[in-house]
Design a protein around this motif. Sequence first.
Motif, short mmCIF file in Angstrom:
data_model
loop_
_atom_site.label_atom_id
_atom_site.label_comp_id
_atom_site.label_asym_id
_atom_site.label_seq_id
_atom_site.Cartn_x
_atom_site.Cartn_y
_atom_site.Cartn_z
N ALA A 42 -5.92 -2.76 4.30
CA ALA A 42 -5.13 -4.16 4.05
C ALA A 42 -4.01 -4.34 3.07
N ALA A 43 -3.87 -3.52 2.14
CA ALA A 43 -2.77 -3.61 1.40
C ALA A 43 -1.35 -3.20 2.24
N MET A 44 -1.32 -2.50 3.20
CA MET A 44 -0.34 -2.00 3.94
C MET A 44 -0.17 -3.27 4.90
N LEU A 45 -1.10 -3.79 5.23
CA LEU A 45 -1.00 -5.08 6.31
C LEU A 45 -0.46 -6.11 5.53
N ARG A 46 -0.68 -6.56 4.30
CA ARG A 46 -0.34 -7.58 3.48
C ARG A 46 1.20 -7.11 2.74
N GLY A 47 1.66 -6.08 3.05
CA GLY A 47 2.94 -5.58 2.71
C GLY A 47 2.94 -5.22 1.01
N GLU A 48 1.74 -4.87 0.48
CA GLU A 48 1.47 -4.55 -0.78
C GLU A 48 1.90 -3.22 -0.96
N ALA A 49 1.59 -2.26 -0.03
CA ALA A 49 1.89 -0.74 0.16
C ALA A 49 2.83 -0.64 1.40
N PRO A 50 3.47 0.29 1.25
CA PRO A 50 4.50 0.76 2.55
C PRO A 50 3.53 1.20 3.79
N PHE A 51 3.94 1.07 4.74
CA PHE A 51 3.03 1.64 5.93
C PHE A 51 3.49 3.08 5.88
N ASP A 52 2.12 4.01 5.99
CA ASP A 52 2.26 5.32 6.08
C ASP A 52 1.55 5.87 7.03
#
Length: 143
Positions: A42-52
């Motif tokens: 969810a953090a990746m989806l929200r842009g709170e974490a970079p996609f990895d």
Amino acid sequence: MKRAVVVAGALVLGFSAVAAQDPIAARKALMKETGKQAGAGAAMLRGEAPFDLTKAKAIFVAFQDAASKAPALFPDTSKEGGETAALPKVWESKADFDAKFAKLGTDAKAGEASVTDLDSFKVAFSGATKNCGGCHELYRVKK
């Protein structure tokens, strides 16, 4: 590499021992880890974490692991006792309950295979996590 295999093996044996002794504690631990993985996605989806991509695929592997282990963590002996959020409906509709985990496993495997970038992750992750919500809606005490 050899150490990672040894550590992973120890974790599996440890999990198996806990599951045999206390399925409620084992399923809580499994669901907590699955929730942690869902939070990372969810953090990746929200842009709170970079996609990895590596982490994204690992999330789907964790979902597959949970889907394969969870049904066995709801034996008849765990209907009561301990602090469980499982509703009696789990055991009343065990075939449907187990089928929902099978679908999560299938969707997670497809997600792991199909993810190549953030856009494909959004689609696959959303599809897989709908399984979580659908099961929680029917089989878990609402908080």
